[in-house]
Design a protein around this motif. Structure first.
Motif, PDB file in Angstrom:
ATOM      1  N   ILE A  23      16.235  41.052  -2.796  1.00 45.18           N
ATOM      2  CA  ILE A  23      17.520  41.769  -2.724  1.00 45.18           C
ATOM      3  C   ILE A  23      18.551  40.847  -2.080  1.00 45.18           C
ATOM      4  CG2 ILE A  23      18.693  43.871  -1.999  1.00 45.18           C
ATOM      5  CD1 ILE A  23      15.914  45.029  -1.320  1.00 45.18           C
ATOM      6  N   ARG A  24      19.625  40.591  -2.787  1.00 42.80           N
ATOM      7  CA  ARG A  24      20.714  39.776  -2.238  1.00 42.80           C
ATOM      8  C   ARG A  24      21.703  40.690  -1.523  1.00 42.80           C
ATOM      9  NH1 ARG A  24      20.302  34.695  -5.196  1.00 42.80           N
ATOM     10  NH2 ARG A  24      18.998  35.062  -7.034  1.00 42.80           N
ATOM     11  N   PRO A  25      22.303  40.206  -0.424  1.00 44.53           N
ATOM     12  CA  PRO A  25      23.301  41.026   0.283  1.00 44.53           C
ATOM     13  C   PRO A  25      24.612  41.074  -0.483  1.00 44.53           C
ATOM     14  CG  PRO A  25      23.155  38.867   1.288  1.00 44.53           C
ATOM     15  CD  PRO A  25      22.094  38.896   0.216  1.00 44.53           C
ATOM     16  N   ALA A  26      25.615  41.669   0.128  1.00 41.51           N
ATOM     17  CA  ALA A  26      26.896  41.872  -0.554  1.00 41.51           C
ATOM     18  C   ALA A  26      27.571  40.573  -0.963  1.00 41.51           C
ATOM     19  CB  ALA A  26      27.823  42.688   0.335  1.00 41.51           C
ATOM     20  N   SER A  27      27.363  39.521  -0.187  1.00 42.31           N
ATOM     21  CA  SER A  27      28.006  38.241  -0.490  1.00 42.31           C
ATOM     22  C   SER A  27      27.058  37.097  -0.183  1.00 42.31           C
ATOM     23  CB  SER A  27      29.303  38.080   0.314  1.00 42.31           C
ATOM     24  OG  SER A  27      29.019  38.070   1.705  1.00 42.31           O
ATOM     25  N   CYS A  28      27.357  35.944  -0.718  1.00 42.62           N
ATOM     26  CA  CYS A  28      26.509  34.765  -0.541  1.00 42.62           C
ATOM     27  C   CYS A  28      26.839  34.086   0.786  1.00 42.62           C
ATOM     28  CB  CYS A  28      26.748  33.811  -1.724  1.00 42.62           C
ATOM     29  SG  CYS A  28      25.612  32.410  -1.797  1.00 42.62           S
ATOM     30  N   GLN A  29      26.537  34.823   1.889  1.00 44.41           N
ATOM     31  CA  GLN A  29      26.831  34.333   3.240  1.00 44.41           C
ATOM     32  C   GLN A  29      25.597  34.502   4.116  1.00 44.41           C
ATOM     33  OE1 GLN A  29      30.428  36.990   3.366  1.00 44.41           O
ATOM     34  NE2 GLN A  29      31.292  35.264   4.519  1.00 44.41           N
ATOM     35  N   ASP A  30      25.259  33.460   4.831  1.00 44.51           N
ATOM     36  CA  ASP A  30      24.109  33.477   5.728  1.00 44.51           C
ATOM     37  C   ASP A  30      24.494  34.120   7.066  1.00 44.51           C
ATOM     38  OD1 ASP A  30      21.596  32.961   6.673  1.00 44.51           O
ATOM     39  OD2 ASP A  30      21.958  30.846   7.111  1.00 44.51           O
ATOM     40  N   ASP A  31      23.552  34.870   7.644  1.00 46.46           N
ATOM     41  CA  ASP A  31      23.730  35.464   8.976  1.00 46.46           C
ATOM     42  C   ASP A  31      24.972  36.345   9.086  1.00 46.46           C
ATOM     43  OD1 ASP A  31      21.472  34.084   9.633  1.00 46.46           O
ATOM     44  OD2 ASP A  31      22.448  32.588  10.889  1.00 46.46           O
ATOM     45  N   VAL A  32      25.208  37.165   8.091  1.00 46.43           N
ATOM     46  CA  VAL A  32      26.370  38.065   8.093  1.00 46.43           C
ATOM     47  C   VAL A  32      25.941  39.524   7.870  1.00 46.43           C
ATOM     48  CG1 VAL A  32      28.476  38.711   6.831  1.00 46.43           C
ATOM     49  CG2 VAL A  32      28.020  36.302   7.348  1.00 46.43           C
ATOM     50  N   ILE A  62      19.695  32.826  -0.044  1.00 51.92           N
ATOM     51  CA  ILE A  62      20.032  33.887   0.911  1.00 51.92           C
ATOM     52  C   ILE A  62      19.681  35.232   0.276  1.00 51.92           C
ATOM     53  CG2 ILE A  62      21.898  35.003   2.189  1.00 51.92           C
ATOM     54  CD1 ILE A  62      23.370  32.256   2.022  1.00 51.92           C
ATOM     55  N   HIS A  63      18.599  35.839   0.777  1.00 49.66           N
ATOM     56  CA  HIS A  63      18.171  37.124   0.229  1.00 49.66           C
ATOM     57  C   HIS A  63      17.126  37.743   1.149  1.00 49.66           C
ATOM     58  CE1 HIS A  63      14.692  34.775  -1.116  1.00 49.66           C
ATOM     59  NE2 HIS A  63      14.056  35.925  -1.376  1.00 49.66           N
ATOM     60  N   LEU A  64      16.851  38.998   0.922  1.00 53.76           N
ATOM     61  CA  LEU A  64      15.783  39.690   1.624  1.00 53.76           C
ATOM     62  C   LEU A  64      14.645  39.942   0.639  1.00 53.76           C
ATOM     63  CD1 LEU A  64      14.573  41.388   3.986  1.00 53.76           C
ATOM     64  CD2 LEU A  64      15.792  43.373   3.001  1.00 53.76           C
ATOM     65  N   HIS A  65      13.444  39.490   0.994  1.00 53.35           N
ATOM     66  CA  HIS A  65      12.241  39.859   0.257  1.00 53.35           C
ATOM     67  C   HIS A  65      11.667  41.079   0.988  1.00 53.35           C
ATOM     68  CE1 HIS A  65       8.191  39.180  -1.662  1.00 53.35           C
ATOM     69  NE2 HIS A  65       7.831  39.822  -0.553  1.00 53.35           N
ATOM     70  N   PHE A  66      11.526  42.192   0.272  1.00 54.18           N
ATOM     71  CA  PHE A  66      11.099  43.445   0.904  1.00 54.18           C
ATOM     72  C   PHE A  66       9.807  43.946   0.274  1.00 54.18           C
ATOM     73  CE2 PHE A  66      11.167  48.132   1.107  1.00 54.18           C
ATOM     74  CZ  PHE A  66      11.190  48.297   2.494  1.00 54.18           C
ATOM     75  N   GLU A  67       8.824  44.287   1.112  1.00 47.26           N
ATOM     76  CA  GLU A  67       7.520  44.769   0.639  1.00 47.26           C
ATOM     77  C   GLU A  67       7.161  46.121   1.248  1.00 47.26           C
ATOM     78  OE1 GLU A  67       4.320  42.077   1.423  1.00 47.26           O
ATOM     79  OE2 GLU A  67       5.334  40.331   0.553  1.00 47.26           O
ATOM     80  N   ILE A  68       6.396  46.889   0.471  1.00 49.89           N
ATOM     81  CA  ILE A  68       5.759  48.109   0.964  1.00 49.89           C
ATOM     82  C   ILE A  68       4.256  47.929   0.756  1.00 49.89           C
ATOM     83  CG2 ILE A  68       5.533  50.607   0.745  1.00 49.89           C
ATOM     84  CD1 ILE A  68       8.281  50.648  -0.605  1.00 49.89           C
TER      85      ILE A  68
END
Length: 289
Positions: free
Chosen positions: A172-181, A248-254
């Motif tokens: 999942i990518r955040p709203a913008s291509c910015q690190d630590d935001v 820059i993204h979140l890898h999310f697992e269940i």
């Protein structure tokens, strides 16, 4: 007067009386003219109205209930309409998706704080080592529709995927291509069980484990053993990946105990349906805070 004269007068009177009876109506009141009498009751009564001609019956159309309007498409924080590809529909030649999709975590809180995010592959999209030429900040990576990548071709054992291997989670990518935001947040109440080089694990009381990869380790707000509440900030979405940075993204697992068809296994399960549901609730204003 002589007897003859009396008889003559009597006869004249009789004749006059008979004439009066013939020429004068017997029921005419005294002193009235000989005009024909009119019944006063009939004269004073209004004329009886002629029966109105019945208007033709109008047949009303059957009452039709107005059709319920379809729910409006959810709109994110930027005003863009949210859309997503079907679960299990992977990028062409990136793997074989699971055909049976279940919401394994109904009620899940979306793992990013802001209501603007883009679920798609960080490997097979722009900026990924198997993607098309171009950098990770390409606009195509920050646009809908979302796309599942749980069973993307990787080397991780994933019994929930048709090939037995896969990605184990969703990028999942955040709203913008910015690190630590952009903040990642707790999807449920639970305990932080471990923090690795680029991983944070959250365990709920009922044994479901949620894993966050690629958060900025130096700015984490949690430590192992901390209890967290749903929606509480954990850390910034980043590109941490050990010695080599990723996109820059979140890898999310269940991960949970589930019947995989070959018995009960404690294994990662497809998170895509739960993420779609939680994201629609988030941008629809159903999440507090």
């Amino acid at each position: 007067m002589s007897r003859d004269v009396e008889l003559t007068l009597a006869a004249a009177v009789a004749v006059a009386g008979i004439a009066a009876m013939i020429w004068w109506p017997m029921d005419a009141p005294s002193g009235l003219s000989d005009e024909p009498a009119v019944d006063e009751a009939l004269e004073d009564s209004p004329e009886e109205p002629e029966p109105e001609e019945a208007e033709p019956e109008t047949l009303e159309a059957d009452a039709v209930e107005p059709e319920a309007l379809p729910p409006a498409d959810p709109v994110d924080a930027a005003g863009d309409i949210f859309s997503y590809m079907p679960p299990g529909d992977l990028i062409e030649e990136s793997g074989t998706g699971q055909t049976v999709q279940i919401n394994y975590a109904p009620g899940l809180r979306f793992p990013m704080e802001a209501g603007q995010a883009y679920a798609n592959s960080q490997v097979y999209n722009y900026g990924g080592y198997l993607g098309p030429a171009g950098g990770q900040c390409n606009a195509a990576n920050y646009a809908y529709a979302w796309r599942d990548n749980f069973c993307e071709t990787r080397g991780y054992g994933t019994p929930m995927c048709p090939t037995g291997v896969g990605h184990q989670g969703q990028d999942i990518r955040p709203a913008s291509c910015q690190d630590d935001v952009h903040w990642a947040v707790a999807v449920d109440d639970g305990t932080i069980t471990s923090i690795g080089t680029y991983s944070v694990r959250l365990m709920t009381d009922d044994g479901v484990r949620y894993t966050y990869l690629h958060l900025d380790k130096d700015t984490l707000l949690v430590e192992p053993g901390d209890t967290v509440s749903r929606g509480e900030r954990i850390g910034y979405v980043s590109n941490e990946f050990g010695d080599t940075a990723t996109t820059i993204h979140l890898h999310f697992e269940i991960k949970m105990a589930i019947d995989t068809g070959a018995g009960i296994h404690n294994t990662p399960v497809p998170p895509y349906v739960a993420l779609v549901d939680s994201y629609e609730r988030l941008i629809g204003g159903e999440e507090a805070g």
